[in-house]
Design a protein around this motif. Sequence first.
Motif, PDB file in Angstrom:
ATOM      1  N   HIS A  18       0.925  -1.579   0.265  1.00 54.06           N
ATOM      2  CA  HIS A  18       0.020   0.343   0.443  1.00 54.06           C
ATOM      3  C   HIS A  18       1.263   1.220   0.248  1.00 54.06           C
ATOM      4  O   HIS A  18       1.890   0.920   0.410  1.00 54.06           O
ATOM      5  CB  HIS A  18      -0.782   0.114   1.337  1.00 54.06           C
ATOM      6  CG  HIS A  18      -1.721  -1.512   1.088  1.00 54.06           C
ATOM      7  ND1 HIS A  18      -1.607  -2.203   2.723  1.00 54.06           N
ATOM      8  CD2 HIS A  18      -2.618  -1.670   0.652  1.00 54.06           C
ATOM      9  CE1 HIS A  18      -2.469  -2.933   2.964  1.00 54.06           C
ATOM     10  NE2 HIS A  18      -2.815  -2.945   1.430  1.00 54.06           N
ATOM     11  N   ASP A  20       1.774   3.898   1.578  1.00 50.26           N
ATOM     12  CA  ASP A  20       2.210   4.462   3.119  1.00 50.26           C
ATOM     13  C   ASP A  20       2.742   3.968   3.934  1.00 50.26           C
ATOM     14  O   ASP A  20       4.144   3.703   4.758  1.00 50.26           O
ATOM     15  CB  ASP A  20       1.191   4.809   4.328  1.00 50.26           C
ATOM     16  CG  ASP A  20       0.157   3.749   4.675  1.00 50.26           C
ATOM     17  OD1 ASP A  20       0.667   2.764   4.604  1.00 50.26           O
ATOM     18  OD2 ASP A  20      -1.039   3.798   4.897  1.00 50.26           O
ATOM     19  N   ASP A  21       2.771   2.334   3.286  1.00 48.11           N
ATOM     20  CA  ASP A  21       3.798   1.052   3.594  1.00 48.11           C
ATOM     21  C   ASP A  21       5.768   1.274   3.908  1.00 48.11           C
ATOM     22  O   ASP A  21       6.061   0.686   4.418  1.00 48.11           O
ATOM     23  CB  ASP A  21       4.040  -0.221   3.056  1.00 48.11           C
ATOM     24  CG  ASP A  21       2.214  -1.238   2.830  1.00 48.11           C
ATOM     25  OD1 ASP A  21       1.218  -0.722   4.431  1.00 48.11           O
ATOM     26  OD2 ASP A  21       2.200  -1.779   2.235  1.00 48.11           O
ATOM     27  N   TYR A 139       1.726  -7.026  11.007  1.00 44.29           N
ATOM     28  CA  TYR A 139       0.423  -7.039  12.027  1.00 44.29           C
ATOM     29  C   TYR A 139      -0.671  -7.883  11.180  1.00 44.29           C
ATOM     30  O   TYR A 139      -1.661  -7.155  11.003  1.00 44.29           O
ATOM     31  CB  TYR A 139       0.295  -5.669  11.681  1.00 44.29           C
ATOM     32  CG  TYR A 139      -0.290  -4.249  10.844  1.00 44.29           C
ATOM     33  CD1 TYR A 139      -1.977  -4.208  10.638  1.00 44.29           C
ATOM     34  CD2 TYR A 139       0.284  -4.021   9.908  1.00 44.29           C
ATOM     35  CE1 TYR A 139      -1.835  -3.663   9.497  1.00 44.29           C
ATOM     36  CE2 TYR A 139       0.310  -2.645   8.972  1.00 44.29           C
ATOM     37  CZ  TYR A 139      -0.595  -3.016   9.124  1.00 44.29           C
ATOM     38  OH  TYR A 139      -1.559  -2.256   8.288  1.00 44.29           O
ATOM     39  N   HIS A 144      -0.507  -7.406   2.959  1.00 46.87           N
ATOM     40  CA  HIS A 144       0.834  -7.541   3.513  1.00 46.87           C
ATOM     41  C   HIS A 144       1.720  -9.304   3.287  1.00 46.87           C
ATOM     42  O   HIS A 144       2.582  -9.642   2.596  1.00 46.87           O
ATOM     43  CB  HIS A 144       1.255  -7.002   4.867  1.00 46.87           C
ATOM     44  CG  HIS A 144       1.064  -5.988   5.368  1.00 46.87           C
ATOM     45  ND1 HIS A 144       1.606  -4.776   5.865  1.00 46.87           N
ATOM     46  CD2 HIS A 144       0.296  -4.570   4.102  1.00 46.87           C
ATOM     47  CE1 HIS A 144       0.921  -4.036   5.930  1.00 46.87           C
ATOM     48  NE2 HIS A 144       0.554  -3.675   5.046  1.00 46.87           N
TER      49      HIS A 144
HETATM   50 ZN   LIG Z   1       0.021  -1.415   4.252  1.00 48.26          ZN
END
Ligand SMILES: [Zn+2]
Length: 288
Positions: A18, A20-21, A139, A144
Amino acid sequence: MSDKSELKNKKLLVVLAHPDDESFGMGGTLALYASRGVDVRLVCATRGEMGEIDPEYKETLRSAACLRTQELRCAVEQLGLSELYFLNYRDSGMPGAEANKHPKALAAQPVEQVAREVAHLIRAVRPQVVLTFDPIGGYRHPDHIAIQRATVQAFDLAASPDFADPEGLPAFQADSLYFHTMNKTFLKLSIAVMRLVGQNPRAVGRNKDIDLVSLTEVEFPVHAKVNYRPVKDIRKAAAACHASQGGAETQKGLRGLVDFLFAGYNDTFMQAYPVPAAGQRVKRDLFD
Ligand SMILES: [Zn+2]
């Protein structure tokens, strides 16, 4: 850390899910290598369609994807990355979300298909170092985990003469593959601070669907630790680009406090390839 002249002709490819990752995760490491002259490139599998957008942003932009693509371009520039590739899948939600059933949802794609696309980019870029998430995706976000599995397959596929590249690119074997792991010391400290101020560490994030306590129960070995203190302000600026995702706030409040208390500025990595030697010392440089 290798000196600048040694890093001049090196390339690093980071494969994530994504917008922002790259900044909220190992942004410090990416900025550090870019500042040392490494050609750092990012593959982003989705455009962050599921990100919550504040109403004030909705008035001026067509969609979350559009806004988050812009935010990512801002972060890429701040971090000093030289190239950004999109795979154009769709962002999935956390486990059980309706968005996971969308035909373009990243988490719903066959791993082999995504792996072939990543393998093609590995052959095109020819990086020495490839980075991605750890096997639980940091997380446990399904996207992911999906992109991590695809990258692991792609790493071998790129090197295999059996993989017929869509553009006929020759096989390429990168030197190493690392997984970015949660810094457990930092995580445990964050949990302690959250409890002190009366927040629930088992229900974190905008949707309260991240359980930080369960993440401390998974241990991945730490084979490399990269200190990004020299570029900590660049990381901060890149995170601030993701304003719609609370990028600026992550640096203030609780997160800022934990950063201040811990102030380690270390990203931790598990070495997936080559298989680490028994008793191998913890590296301080991914190109070591
Ligand atoms: Zn992400």
